[in-house]
Scaffold this motif. Structure first.
Motif, mmCIF file in Angstrom:
data_model
loop_
_atom_site.group_PDB
_atom_site.id
_atom_site.type_symbol
_atom_site.label_atom_id
_atom_site.label_comp_id
_atom_site.label_asym_id
_atom_site.label_seq_id
_atom_site.Cartn_x
_atom_site.Cartn_y
_atom_site.Cartn_z
ATOM 1 N N THR A 95 0.833 -1.201 0.000
ATOM 2 C CA THR A 95 0.000 0.000 0.000
ATOM 3 C C THR A 95 0.868 1.251 0.000
ATOM 4 N N ALA A 96 0.354 2.293 -0.629
ATOM 5 C CA ALA A 96 1.033 3.592 -0.672
ATOM 6 C C ALA A 96 0.173 4.610 0.062
ATOM 7 N N VAL A 97 0.754 5.241 1.076
ATOM 8 C CA VAL A 97 0.041 6.217 1.892
ATOM 9 C C VAL A 97 0.920 7.448 2.067
ATOM 10 N N GLU A 98 0.326 8.621 2.019
ATOM 11 C CA GLU A 98 1.079 9.837 2.291
ATOM 12 C C GLU A 98 1.197 10.035 3.794
ATOM 13 N N ARG A 99 2.395 10.340 4.254
ATOM 14 C CA ARG A 99 2.614 10.711 5.656
ATOM 15 C C ARG A 99 2.886 12.201 5.708
ATOM 16 N N VAL A 100 2.205 12.898 6.610
ATOM 17 C CA VAL A 100 2.373 14.343 6.772
ATOM 18 C C VAL A 100 2.756 14.619 8.215
ATOM 19 N N SER A 101 3.763 15.450 8.411
ATOM 20 C CA SER A 101 4.202 15.776 9.765
ATOM 21 C C SER A 101 3.088 16.435 10.563
ATOM 22 N N ALA A 105 3.854 13.928 15.710
ATOM 23 C CA ALA A 105 4.561 12.894 14.943
ATOM 24 C C ALA A 105 5.187 13.475 13.684
ATOM 25 N N PRO A 106 6.271 14.245 13.832
ATOM 26 C CA PRO A 106 6.982 14.726 12.640
ATOM 27 C C PRO A 106 7.522 13.539 11.849
ATOM 28 N N VAL A 107 7.443 13.607 10.534
ATOM 29 C CA VAL A 107 7.907 12.498 9.700
ATOM 30 C C VAL A 107 9.363 12.165 10.009
ATOM 31 N N ARG A 108 10.191 13.195 10.147
ATOM 32 C CA ARG A 108 11.608 12.967 10.426
ATOM 33 C C ARG A 108 11.794 12.156 11.711
ATOM 34 N N GLU A 109 11.020 12.487 12.761
ATOM 35 C CA GLU A 109 11.161 11.789 14.041
ATOM 36 C C GLU A 109 10.626 10.362 13.967
ATOM 37 N N VAL A 110 9.598 10.146 13.154
ATOM 38 C CA VAL A 110 9.089 8.778 12.963
ATOM 39 C C VAL A 110 10.184 7.892 12.389
ATOM 40 N N VAL A 111 10.911 8.418 11.417
ATOM 41 C CA VAL A 111 11.992 7.652 10.791
ATOM 42 C C VAL A 111 13.149 7.456 11.771
ATOM 43 N N VAL A 112 13.509 8.517 12.498
ATOM 44 C CA VAL A 112 14.598 8.401 13.482
ATOM 45 C C VAL A 112 14.249 7.358 14.538
ATOM 46 N N ASP A 113 13.000 7.356 14.994
ATOM 47 C CA ASP A 113 12.562 6.378 15.987
ATOM 48 C C ASP A 113 12.639 4.964 15.434
ATOM 49 N N VAL A 156 9.129 13.194 0.381
ATOM 50 C CA VAL A 156 8.695 13.873 -0.847
ATOM 51 C C VAL A 156 9.663 15.016 -1.126
ATOM 52 N N PRO A 157 10.254 15.077 -2.323
ATOM 53 C CA PRO A 157 11.234 16.128 -2.630
ATOM 54 C C PRO A 157 10.668 17.526 -2.425
ATOM 55 N N GLY A 158 11.509 18.406 -1.895
ATOM 56 C CA GLY A 158 11.129 19.794 -1.737
ATOM 57 C C GLY A 158 10.241 20.094 -0.553
ATOM 58 N N THR A 159 10.022 19.139 0.342
ATOM 59 C CA THR A 159 9.142 19.365 1.488
ATOM 60 C C THR A 159 9.900 19.424 2.808
ATOM 61 N N GLY A 160 11.237 19.404 2.749
ATOM 62 C CA GLY A 160 12.007 19.449 3.977
ATOM 63 C C GLY A 160 11.743 18.276 4.890
ATOM 64 N N ARG A 161 11.437 17.131 4.292
ATOM 65 C CA ARG A 161 11.127 15.901 5.038
ATOM 66 C C ARG A 161 9.897 16.056 5.939
ATOM 67 N N ARG A 162 9.023 16.990 5.595
ATOM 68 C CA ARG A 162 7.773 17.127 6.343
ATOM 69 C C ARG A 162 6.666 16.269 5.762
ATOM 70 N N ARG A 163 6.860 15.800 4.531
ATOM 71 C CA ARG A 163 5.920 14.882 3.901
ATOM 72 C C ARG A 163 6.700 13.718 3.319
ATOM 73 N N ALA A 164 6.070 12.554 3.310
ATOM 74 C CA ALA A 164 6.741 11.371 2.780
ATOM 75 C C ALA A 164 5.720 10.417 2.201
#
Length: 202
Positions: A95-101, A105-113, A156-164
């Motif tokens: 499945t493909a889902v958009e993640r938004v900070s 739950a900031p996207v960057r912190e979700v990945v770091v965790d 997502v490019p150009g979003t400062g890692r706020r969207r993925a």
């Protein structure tokens, strides 16, 4: 592996992207019409292959999964289609889902965790795709089964890692299947190989 790249487009939430899918796999929007059509095709294929055990697992998992996907506003679902060779017909969906900070739950912190607690690592040399595994037991219609999920996150490019974009491959299997089972590892390797071809459209 299919020799054609499949262009996968969302609903405007994320840019279009390309990724090789296993031969015969299809992508679709997770609405009720697609659910009935694709489960019908999957049921026919599994019945022909004489694998009613996988058919029961797939039906039960799909009913719950589709309902959850619609609640989560999933963009796309990928799974084996009617023309999938038997060797590539897995009891799995991607499945493909958009993640938004969000503040919680900031996207960057979700990945770091995920890196700290779940062993997440880059799938590709450039570190564009971060990937980790999760396994859990589930109960559907009174019967127990298990799922192994492979989670992939791409900013997502150009979003400062706020969207993925998050791709989640879910493989359904018996609860007593070891994590190092040869067949399960081959399925995981197959999905990894295809997701590794992911690229944003220019």
């Amino acid at each position: 592996m299919s020799d054609l790249r499949t262009l996968l487009r969302g609903d405007g939430a994320v840019p279009a992207f390309r990724m090789l899918l296993p031969q015969g796999w299809v992508s679709y929007r997770p609405d009720e019409q697609s659910q009935e059509e694709l489960l019908g095709a999957a049921a026919k294929r599994l019945a022909t292959a004489g694998r009613p055990d996988l058919l029961v697992q797939l039906r039960r998992h799909a009913a719950t999964a589709f309902s959850q996907l619609r609640e989560q506003r999933a963009i796309l679902v990928m799974m084996p289609g009617e023309d999938t060779p038997q060797s590539l017909f897995l009891p799995a969906t991607i499945t493909a889902v958009e993640r938004v900070s969000t503040p919680d739950a900031p996207v960057r912190e979700v990945v770091v965790d995920a890196i700290r607690r779940k062993g997440a690592k880059p799938l590709d040399d450039r570190g564009v795709i971060v990937r980790w595994l999760e396994r859990r037991d589930v109960e559907l219609d009174g019967e127990s089964s298990a799922t192994t999920s492979i989670i992939y996150v791409m900013a997502v490019p150009g979003t400062g890692r706020r969207r993925a974009l998050q791709l989640t491959a879910v493989i359904t299997h018996p609860t007593d299947l070891p994590a190092d089972d040869d067949v399960l590892e081959q399925w995981i390797a197959l999905i990894d190989a295809h997701v590794a071809t992911f690229a944003w459209e220019p």
